[in-house]
Design a protein around this motif. Structure first.
Motif, PDB file in Angstrom:
ATOM      1  N   LEU A 170       0.837  -1.204   0.000  1.00 40.39           N
ATOM      2  CA  LEU A 170       0.000   0.000   0.000  1.00 40.39           C
ATOM      3  C   LEU A 170       0.870   1.252   0.000  1.00 40.39           C
ATOM      4  O   LEU A 170       1.792   1.369   0.810  1.00 40.39           O
ATOM      5  N   ASP A 171       0.594   2.170  -0.914  1.00 38.88           N
ATOM      6  CA  ASP A 171       1.207   3.499  -0.820  1.00 38.88           C
ATOM      7  C   ASP A 171       0.551   4.263   0.322  1.00 38.88           C
ATOM      8  O   ASP A 171      -0.649   4.104   0.590  1.00 38.88           O
ATOM      9  N   HIS A 172       1.343   5.083   1.008  1.00 43.31           N
ATOM     10  CA  HIS A 172       0.804   5.919   2.091  1.00 43.31           C
ATOM     11  C   HIS A 172       1.246   7.358   1.881  1.00 43.31           C
ATOM     12  O   HIS A 172       2.406   7.640   1.590  1.00 43.31           O
ATOM     13  N   ALA A 173       0.300   8.268   2.016  1.00 42.01           N
ATOM     14  CA  ALA A 173       0.590   9.710   1.987  1.00 42.01           C
ATOM     15  C   ALA A 173      -0.265  10.359   3.053  1.00 42.01           C
ATOM     16  O   ALA A 173      -1.327   9.846   3.425  1.00 42.01           O
ATOM     17  N   SER A 174       0.207  11.470   3.579  1.00 42.63           N
ATOM     18  CA  SER A 174      -0.608  12.195   4.550  1.00 42.63           C
ATOM     19  C   SER A 174      -0.489  13.687   4.286  1.00 42.63           C
ATOM     20  O   SER A 174       0.497  14.156   3.711  1.00 42.63           O
ATOM     21  N   VAL A 175      -1.503  14.406   4.694  1.00 39.69           N
ATOM     22  CA  VAL A 175      -1.535  15.842   4.448  1.00 39.69           C
ATOM     23  C   VAL A 175      -2.170  16.541   5.645  1.00 39.69           C
ATOM     24  O   VAL A 175      -3.105  16.021   6.258  1.00 39.69           O
ATOM     25  N   GLU A 176      -1.620  17.681   6.008  1.00 40.25           N
ATOM     26  CA  GLU A 176      -2.191  18.509   7.069  1.00 40.25           C
ATOM     27  C   GLU A 176      -3.474  19.144   6.548  1.00 40.25           C
ATOM     28  O   GLU A 176      -3.516  19.672   5.428  1.00 40.25           O
ATOM     29  N   LEU A 177      -4.517  19.115   7.373  1.00 37.29           N
ATOM     30  CA  LEU A 177      -5.815  19.634   6.962  1.00 37.29           C
ATOM     31  C   LEU A 177      -6.056  21.022   7.528  1.00 37.29           C
ATOM     32  O   LEU A 177      -5.483  21.403   8.557  1.00 37.29           O
ATOM     33  N   ALA A 178      -6.928  21.754   6.858  1.00 37.66           N
ATOM     34  CA  ALA A 178      -7.397  23.051   7.350  1.00 37.66           C
ATOM     35  C   ALA A 178      -8.908  23.108   7.133  1.00 37.66           C
ATOM     36  O   ALA A 178      -9.449  22.422   6.257  1.00 37.66           O
ATOM     37  N   VAL A 179      -9.551  23.918   7.940  1.00 37.28           N
ATOM     38  CA  VAL A 179     -10.991  24.096   7.770  1.00 37.28           C
ATOM     39  C   VAL A 179     -11.271  24.623   6.362  1.00 37.28           C
ATOM     40  O   VAL A 179     -10.535  25.473   5.845  1.00 37.28           O
ATOM     41  N   HIS A 180     -12.310  24.087   5.724  1.00 35.04           N
ATOM     42  CA  HIS A 180     -12.739  24.398   4.352  1.00 35.04           C
ATOM     43  C   HIS A 180     -11.986  23.622   3.285  1.00 35.04           C
ATOM     44  O   HIS A 180     -12.281  23.782   2.095  1.00 35.04           O
ATOM     45  N   ASP A 181     -11.034  22.765   3.664  1.00 37.95           N
ATOM     46  CA  ASP A 181     -10.401  21.892   2.676  1.00 37.95           C
ATOM     47  C   ASP A 181     -11.422  20.871   2.166  1.00 37.95           C
ATOM     48  O   ASP A 181     -12.421  20.572   2.829  1.00 37.95           O
ATOM     49  N   ARG A 182     -11.122  20.298   0.991  1.00 35.76           N
ATOM     50  CA  ARG A 182     -11.948  19.228   0.430  1.00 35.76           C
ATOM     51  C   ARG A 182     -11.040  18.060   0.046  1.00 35.76           C
ATOM     52  O   ARG A 182      -9.943  18.261  -0.485  1.00 35.76           O
ATOM     53  N   LEU A 183     -11.509  16.838   0.313  1.00 41.73           N
ATOM     54  CA  LEU A 183     -10.816  15.625  -0.104  1.00 41.73           C
ATOM     55  C   LEU A 183     -11.711  14.893  -1.099  1.00 41.73           C
ATOM     56  O   LEU A 183     -12.908  14.730  -0.854  1.00 41.73           O
ATOM     57  N   LEU A 184     -11.124  14.448  -2.194  1.00 44.17           N
ATOM     58  CA  LEU A 184     -11.894  13.787  -3.242  1.00 44.17           C
ATOM     59  C   LEU A 184     -11.242  12.448  -3.589  1.00 44.17           C
ATOM     60  O   LEU A 184     -10.040  12.383  -3.851  1.00 44.17           O
ATOM     61  N   LEU A 185     -12.040  11.377  -3.570  1.00 45.74           N
ATOM     62  CA  LEU A 185     -11.610  10.064  -4.028  1.00 45.74           C
ATOM     63  C   LEU A 185     -12.415   9.720  -5.275  1.00 45.74           C
ATOM     64  O   LEU A 185     -13.645   9.863  -5.275  1.00 45.74           O
ATOM     65  N   VAL A 186     -11.741   9.261  -6.346  1.00 52.40           N
ATOM     66  CA  VAL A 186     -12.453   8.946  -7.593  1.00 52.40           C
ATOM     67  C   VAL A 186     -11.894   7.676  -8.206  1.00 52.40           C
ATOM     68  O   VAL A 186     -10.723   7.320  -8.033  1.00 52.40           O
ATOM     69  N   SER A 187     -12.741   6.998  -8.958  1.00 52.63           N
ATOM     70  CA  SER A 187     -12.287   5.861  -9.760  1.00 52.63           C
ATOM     71  C   SER A 187     -11.740   6.377 -11.091  1.00 52.63           C
ATOM     72  O   SER A 187     -11.896   7.559 -11.426  1.00 52.63           O
TER      73      SER A 187
END
Length: 567
Positions: A170-187
């Motif tokens: 499995l690849d792993h990445a992480s990101v610091e979040l802020a209020v109003h951010d958006r995360l999108l997962l797509v095929s």
């Protein structure tokens, strides 16, 4: 405004069959209760069953469902990547076994991309060619790489996926979040038809998560996608406030190494110029190779302080830098868990000079300019005190006056934090000359001692010198007769002398009640001299004794002349 509550999100999803005879994608979102949310976080996932194999839809759905069950069964103490890997290893082994045992499911496999939101970070676990994106401040960043063959006509062929290999990677990445951010997962049915620019434009519409997820899949199908199209969208509504334990845990594993030199490259930070080489730390202006921005990187000197004390100082600075929302307090930037390989802190580079350097060149600051600096610095102290933070080393060396007329109070490594006490026997922080009398009697630092240091800094700002004289490094100073800043210049109003004198009063009870009261005095006082900022102060204000000596001499001379004229 800094986020202060727990993790709150809004989520939506859409999965469309498109031109395919069946939908072999599967999307899922799980938001647990408050306790589980704090321990493990929320999970969203997209899986795209391999259509050329049997049981693609079965593989996709079972992978998402079984992964979520397995992830929440892991202890939260091992961390997100390890917990996710353990859960996915079980899923992969089960799929491999089913594909061999059941002819109807022979060769079953699926892509898999999951986002796990825990604390203030999003962790992405990924294999295959589904994708994860992070949208923040109008900028879209892809967090995954496609595991497909590089040849143009073979980019649909996966070389890594769930169920393909005996041991999943499995690849792993992480990101610091802020209020109003958006995360999108797509095929791949979405990103194969829409490029990053088009996806960013759809996310910029800022509808609710459900509506925008549907708009994204609809746009992909309208653009000619030949595959199933699935999207999961998460909006960050609120985040838990960063606390001491979270930041300590993030820095606990980082080694403390000998400080580098100008010209070195550390974790992608190119060290351009040595800014300061102090007793405890070495500070560089650097360029962040990831985005080209100018930053300041501060490295500890391990031979000076014991490791726990050194690590705690950097934790304090990082915690305050991310929690205090003030344009007058220095910020701290997150380097990233995967990137940072040693202990240091990263701050924005504020173009300008320290107040100490300014005073070395000019002696003291002109009245109007000095009043602006005084108000900004006091506002910085107010911002800290409102959160229960005591700076404990306010002085001109820790004040940056920026080129654009702003100000930043920096060097927060010795600050006192709420409910976090100093280590037993630790030295009382501060700089002689700025330390209040009660510190020498054992006070560990409070709002009144900060106010005293602020008053001394303003005395130097306007008069150049120390109100009670410069203190020796290893002796207790004498807090005798106060020398007001106006003793060094003629253009200072009497009210400003009074403000500074009250801030540096020997007895804490004689000072302002708090920094807010002092700020009001500074902001209200300039109105007195706004019409004539360079008003000449008469001798009776500047030196009453000399005034009455001169008056007495003039009266004696007048009396002598009067007597002589009568004779």
């Amino acid at each position: 405004m800094r986020p202060s509550g727990g993790l709150r999100i809004a989520s939506g999803w859409s999965s469309e069959r498109g031109r395919r005879p069946a939908n072999e994608d599967y999307a899922g979102i799980y938001l647990p209760g408050a306790g589980e949310l704090a321990r493990h976080g929320a999970v969203a996932a997209v899986a795209d069953g391999v259509g050329s194999a049997k049981g693609g839809r079965v593989a996709a759905e079972l992978t998402v469902r079984t992964f979520m069950d397995g992830y929440y069964a892991q202890p939260d103490t091992i961390g997100v990547p390890a917990a996710g890997a353990r859960a996915m290893n079980g899923v992969n082994q089960w799929l491999r076994a089913q594909g061999k045992a059941d002819a109807a499911l022979q060769g079953m496999a699926t892509t898999f991309t999951a986002a796990i939101l825990r604390g203030r970070r999003a962790h992405v676990l990924h294999v295959g060619d589904s994708r994860a994106y992070h949208y923040s401040n109008g900028r879209l960043v892809r967090l995954t790489s496609d595991h497909v063959l590089p040849q143009p006509d073979l980019r649909h062929v996966l070389y890594r996926a769930v169920g393909i290999e005996d041991l999943i990677r499995l690849d792993h990445a992480s990101v610091e979040l802020a209020v109003h951010d958006r995360l999108l997962l797509v095929s791949d049915g979405v990103h194969g038809a829409l490029d990053d620019r088009q996806i960013a434009a759809l996310l910029a519409a800022r509808g609710n998560a459900e509506t925008d997820a549907r708009r994204i899949t609809a746009a992909a199908l309208a653009a000619g996608s030949q595959d199933n199209a699935s999207a999961v969208l998460i909006d960050i509504l609120d985040l838990p406030a960063p606390d001491h334990d979270i930041i300590t845990a993030g820095m606990a594993h980082l080694p403390i190494e000998a400080p580098p030199s100008a010209g070195d490259n550390v974790d992608g930070f190119r060290l351009e110029q040595l800014l300061a080489d102090g007793r405890y730390a070495r500070v560089f202006r650097a360029v962040d190779s990831q985005n080209g921005s100018d930053v300041v990187v501060k490295f500890p000197k391990p031979a000076v302080l014991a490791e726990p004390a050194m690590r705690e100082a950097f934790v304090r600075e990082a915690l305050i830098g991310v929690r205090v929302a003030s344009p007058f307090v220095g910020q701290v930037l997150a380097a990233g868990e995967e990137r940072q390989g040693r202990l240091y802190t990263v701050m924005p580079f504020y173009r300008g000079e320290t107040l100490a350097d300014r005073l070395k060149k000019t002696g003291f600051i002109p009245l109007r300019q000095g009043l602006k600096i005084a108000v900004q610095l006091t506002r910085a102290v107010v911002a800290l005190h409102r959160l229960g933070i005591i700076h404990r080393d306010i002085k001109p060396e820790n004040v940056i006056v920026t080129e654009d007329g702003g100000l930043r109070l920096v060097d927060l490594g010795v600050a006192r934090l709420p409910r976090i006490e100093d280590a037993p026997g630790a030295d009382i922080p501060g700089t002689p000359g700025y330390m209040a009398p009660e510190i020498y009697d054992g006070n560990r630092g409070d709002e009144q001692t900060d106010q005293f240091a602020l008053g001394v800094t303003l005395a130097r700002l306007f008069g150049g010198g120390f109100p009670y004289g410069e203190a020796e490094a290893f002796s207790r100073p004498r807090f005798g007769k106060l020398r007001p800043p106006s003793a060094s210049r003629d253009d200072l109003p009497a009210w400003l002398d009074d403000v500074i004198a009250r801030a540096v009063a020997v007895a804490p009870a004689d000072r302002f009640g708090d920094a807010v009261e002092m700020l009001r005095a500074l902001e209200g006082g300039p109105a007195i001299v706004s019409a004539s900022p360079s008003r000449f102060r008469p001798l009776i204000e500047r030196d009453p004794l000399r005034f009455w000596q001169i008056m007495s001499l003039l009266l004696a001379m007048a009396l002598i002349i009067s007597i002589a004229s009568h004779v």
